[in-house]
Enzyme design. Structure first.
Site, PDB file in Angstrom:
ATOM      1  N   GLU A  76       5.939  -1.852 -24.558  1.00 32.33           N
ATOM      2  CA  GLU A  76       5.169  -0.603 -24.396  1.00 32.33           C
ATOM      3  C   GLU A  76       5.048  -0.138 -22.947  1.00 32.33           C
ATOM      4  O   GLU A  76       3.953   0.154 -22.469  1.00 32.33           O
ATOM      5  CB  GLU A  76       3.769  -0.776 -25.000  1.00 32.33           C
ATOM      6  N   GLU A  93       7.224  -4.045 -36.062  1.00 32.59           N
ATOM      7  CA  GLU A  93       5.782  -4.149 -36.359  1.00 32.59           C
ATOM      8  C   GLU A  93       5.362  -3.160 -37.440  1.00 32.59           C
ATOM      9  O   GLU A  93       4.290  -2.542 -37.369  1.00 32.59           O
ATOM     10  CB  GLU A  93       4.948  -3.909 -35.092  1.00 32.59           C
TER      11      GLU A  93
END
Ligand code: XIL
Length: 364
Positions: free
Chosen positions: A171, A281
């Site tokens: 991220e 995810e």
């Protein structure tokens, strides 16, 4: 095998009986058995791994949870147990207790593990000793280097061939597609390309056998962030930086209208760069309590779409969900009033998404 037993003592009469017996053995039996094949077996036939985020504590304390995980998965992502704060709570002390439990479980059940994650800005997963604002960039660089080295070497020694890949950086881009400047790690090097190059070259030198991934959310649809990540990956590849894969988190919600219609096309672009792909995810939250058939069907559709997108590119390695039962939900993921984001309810009963995933995996 006994069910194909053609011993004349049991089938001594007319040929019709032989034919009936053959049909029963050849069709009905495998069909009923196919229903029970676990995700990992179905996924293997499609050429991918199937898994979930996993918590060492839940494995230890919840037999239903661990039984399902042992049977169904071929790959695990430790949800929190490999994060910085978990492994390195004090500057001079590492703690691999929980992480090693995940590895032991994976070894026992012949599963692979994705390391998650070495470099993440989220303060929630950083211990206070790292967050100390007085640290100079040089100190931060040294401590990150030491963290990466110690962690990778630990698993090279103890989990060789089990921990096969890592989300090295997680991220690193904001919603506008900028390399996050508010990250503590950007103080080491504010230029994204230089930072990535340093981290991936370092990780590769320490553990040359590992597949090194970049992992992010919100890159499943076209937009500024998707484009920025694509450009960074392309630039790194062109420069020969050892980056091998990209994880698309694929967190979704009916609360923010997840749209996966362009996802296969996006995966194709990254695939062409020579990157491995993982759906890393996947989840999809819906209004709670999750009793509306319409919402549950919508959730099932999105799960199926994400899995189909993975199967649409050759380089997709794995389909991994962020949890598998609403019993252990990822707190804080959701807008107020949303949740129930996995494919089993909190009693471990299959929701429509469970069946939808199986349908995609069993379709010829
Ligand atoms: C989340 C965990 O699920 C939570 O239990 C924890 O409190 C915070 O982190 N993207 C990621 C994951 O890469 O590491 C995050 O996991 C979810 C979003």
């Amino acid at each position: 095998m006994r069910r194909f037993c053609l011993d004349r003592r049991y089938f001594p009469t007319a040929p019709g009986i032989w034919i009936l017996a053959f049909l029963a053995a050849g069709s009905a039996f495998p069909l009923s058995q196919a229903k029970e094949l676990p995700f990992r077996t179905l996924a293997k036939k499609k050429g991918i791994l199937f898994g979930s985020a996993i918590r060492a504590r839940a494995i230890e304390e919840d037999p239903e949870y661990s039984k399902f995980a042992a049977k169904q998965f071929s790959i695990l992502t430790p949800e929190n147990d490999f994060k910085f704060d978990a492994l390195h709570p004090e500057e001079s002390r590492f703690d691999f207790t929980r992480a090693d439990q995940v590895v032991a479980f994976a070894k026992k059940h012949r599963q692979l593990v994705r390391g998650h994650t070495l470099v993440w800005h989220n303060p929630e997963a950083l211990p206070d000793w790292v967050k100390n604002p007085d640290r100079t960039p040089a100190e931060l660089k040294k401590l990150l280097q030491n963290h990466i080295k110690s962690v990778l070497l630990h698993f090279s020694k103890t989990a060789n061939g089990v921990v096969v890949s890592w989300d090295v950086i997680n991220e690193a881009f904001d919603e506008e597609g900028n390399f996050r400047q508010d990250s503590i790690w950007a103080r080491i090097e504010p230029d994204g390309f230089k930072f990535f190059s340093w981290v991936y070259r370092l990780s590769h030198r320490i553990a040359p056998k590992l597949k090194l991934y970049y992992n992010d959310y919100g890159i499943e649809a076209p937009g500024k962030k998707t484009e920025a990540v694509f450009r960074m990956m392309r630039r790194l590849k062109q420069a020969g930086v050892p980056i091998h894969g990209i994880g698309f988190q694929t967190h979704g919600s009916s609360g923010w209208n997840t749209d996966l219609s362009e996802f296969p096309g996006i995966l194709k672009r990254f695939d062409k760069l020579g990157l491995r792909i993982t759906i890393s995810e996947m989840d999809y939250s819906i209004p709670t309590p999750a009793t509306s058939t319409k919402d549950l069907e919508q959730q099932a559709r999105i799960y199926a779409e994400a899995l189909k997108a993975c199967l649409s590119v050759n380089s997709c390695q794995a389909f991994i969900t962020w949890g598998f039962t609403d019993r252990t939900l990822w707190e804080g993921n959701f807008k107020e009033g949303f949740g129930a984001s996995t494919y089993l309810d909190s009693e471990m009963k299959p929701k429509p998404a469970f069946r939808a995933l199986r349908r995609v995996l069993t379709k010829k």
